[in-house]
Write a protein that holds these residues in place. Structure first.
Motif, PDB file in Angstrom:
ATOM      1  N   ARG A  53       4.350  -7.716  28.716  1.00 25.60           N
ATOM      2  CA  ARG A  53       5.448  -6.958  28.105  1.00 25.60           C
ATOM      3  C   ARG A  53       5.662  -7.378  26.657  1.00 25.60           C
ATOM      4  O   ARG A  53       6.239  -6.651  25.866  1.00 25.60           O
ATOM      5  N   ASN A  54       5.181  -8.574  26.293  1.00 28.51           N
ATOM      6  CA  ASN A  54       5.271  -9.037  24.910  1.00 28.51           C
ATOM      7  C   ASN A  54       4.328  -8.267  23.991  1.00 28.51           C
ATOM      8  O   ASN A  54       4.539  -8.203  22.797  1.00 28.51           O
ATOM      9  N   THR A  57       6.109  -5.346  22.073  1.00 28.48           N
ATOM     10  CA  THR A  57       7.359  -5.536  21.338  1.00 28.48           C
ATOM     11  C   THR A  57       7.083  -5.526  19.844  1.00 28.48           C
ATOM     12  O   THR A  57       5.936  -5.525  19.410  1.00 28.48           O
ATOM     13  N   ASP A  61      10.198 -11.975  17.634  1.00 28.16           N
ATOM     14  CA  ASP A  61      10.367 -13.232  18.357  1.00 28.16           C
ATOM     15  C   ASP A  61       9.061 -14.024  18.397  1.00 28.16           C
ATOM     16  O   ASP A  61       9.061 -15.244  18.233  1.00 28.16           O
ATOM     17  N   HIS A 131       9.566 -14.392  31.913  1.00 27.15           N
ATOM     18  CA  HIS A 131       9.626 -13.056  31.319  1.00 27.15           C
ATOM     19  C   HIS A 131       9.566 -13.191  29.802  1.00 27.15           C
ATOM     20  O   HIS A 131      10.087 -14.144  29.222  1.00 27.15           O
ATOM     21  N   SER A 132       8.975 -12.208  29.169  1.00 31.69           N
ATOM     22  CA  SER A 132       8.811 -12.246  27.716  1.00 31.69           C
ATOM     23  C   SER A 132      10.130 -12.386  26.975  1.00 31.69           C
ATOM     24  O   SER A 132      10.188 -13.009  25.921  1.00 31.69           O
ATOM     25  N   VAL A 133      11.207 -11.816  27.514  1.00 30.89           N
ATOM     26  CA  VAL A 133      12.484 -11.880  26.798  1.00 30.89           C
ATOM     27  C   VAL A 133      13.029 -13.307  26.719  1.00 30.89           C
ATOM     28  O   VAL A 133      13.920 -13.586  25.913  1.00 30.89           O
TER      29      VAL A 133
END
Length: 197
Positions: A53-54, A57, A61, A131-133
């Motif tokens: 998922r990164n 984006t 980040d 998770h990427s977040v």
């Protein structure tokens, strides 16, 4: 006397990783019995950076993490080596998911039996569930641990200097170590409070 080397200088993290890990034969990939990557901030950061998922984006980040942390911030040499490959892939504009990092490890010579534990360690990291977040959160933890570790190293160096260095050099060396620690403190705070401009 040399300046404190435990406090990495922001810059080319990939080159730093290669320099710090030169003798690959000595890379210890063993872990303590019962080790769980899901409880290790270093492993969780690597997992979050490899989260697919990164890859979609905007990268702010990721850029913040890879421009601040270096391989020297990782206590575990295997993690430092993986981080170096992730940074290399990001710098080249390549995907930095699990398959891509595995490929980079293999291309660097980690395809043989002696590196099977390293590849197994990577498999454990990628399945840790980060998770990427949460990547910035884990990066903050890794940076904090690195900062605290640098005080242990500075203390050891100061103790050694007290025993071995000429007394005329002692105060200047203590100032040198303190200056390096202040720079490390500033780096940690800058990461925690990025500019909003």
């Amino acid at each position: 006397m040399n300046a404190l080397r435990a406090v990495p200088t922001p810059g080319d993290a990939a080159a730093q990783a290669r320099a710090d890990l030169a003798p690959v034969e000595d890379l210890d990939t063993s872990v303590e019995p019962g080790y769980d990557p899901a409880t290790d901030p270093e492993a969780m950061l690597l997992c979050a950076l490899m989260d697919v998922r990164n890859q979609s984006t905007d990268g702010a980040d990721i850029e913040r993490i890879t421009s601040t942390l270096t391989a020297a911030d990782f206590e575990d040499p295997a993690h430092a080596r993986m981080f170096g490959h992730i940074v290399d892939l990001i710098a080249a504009g390549q995907p930095h998911d699990f398959a891509s990092v595995t490929g980079a490890l293999i291309r660097s010579g980690a395809d043989g039996a002696k590196d099977a534990p390293l590849r197994k360690r990577l498999m454990g990291i990628v399945t840790a569930g980060a998770h990427s977040v949460a990547a910035v959160h884990y990066a903050d933890n890794v940076l904090s641990q690195s900062y605290r570790r640098s005080f242990h190293i500075a203390g050891q160096r100061l103790t050694q200097a007290a025993e071995e260095a000429p007394e005329v050099d002692l105060f200047d060396y203590m100032v040198e170590l303190g200056t390096a620690q202040r720079a490390a403190f500033n780096r940690l705070n800058t990461f925690r409070q990025p500019s909003t401009s």
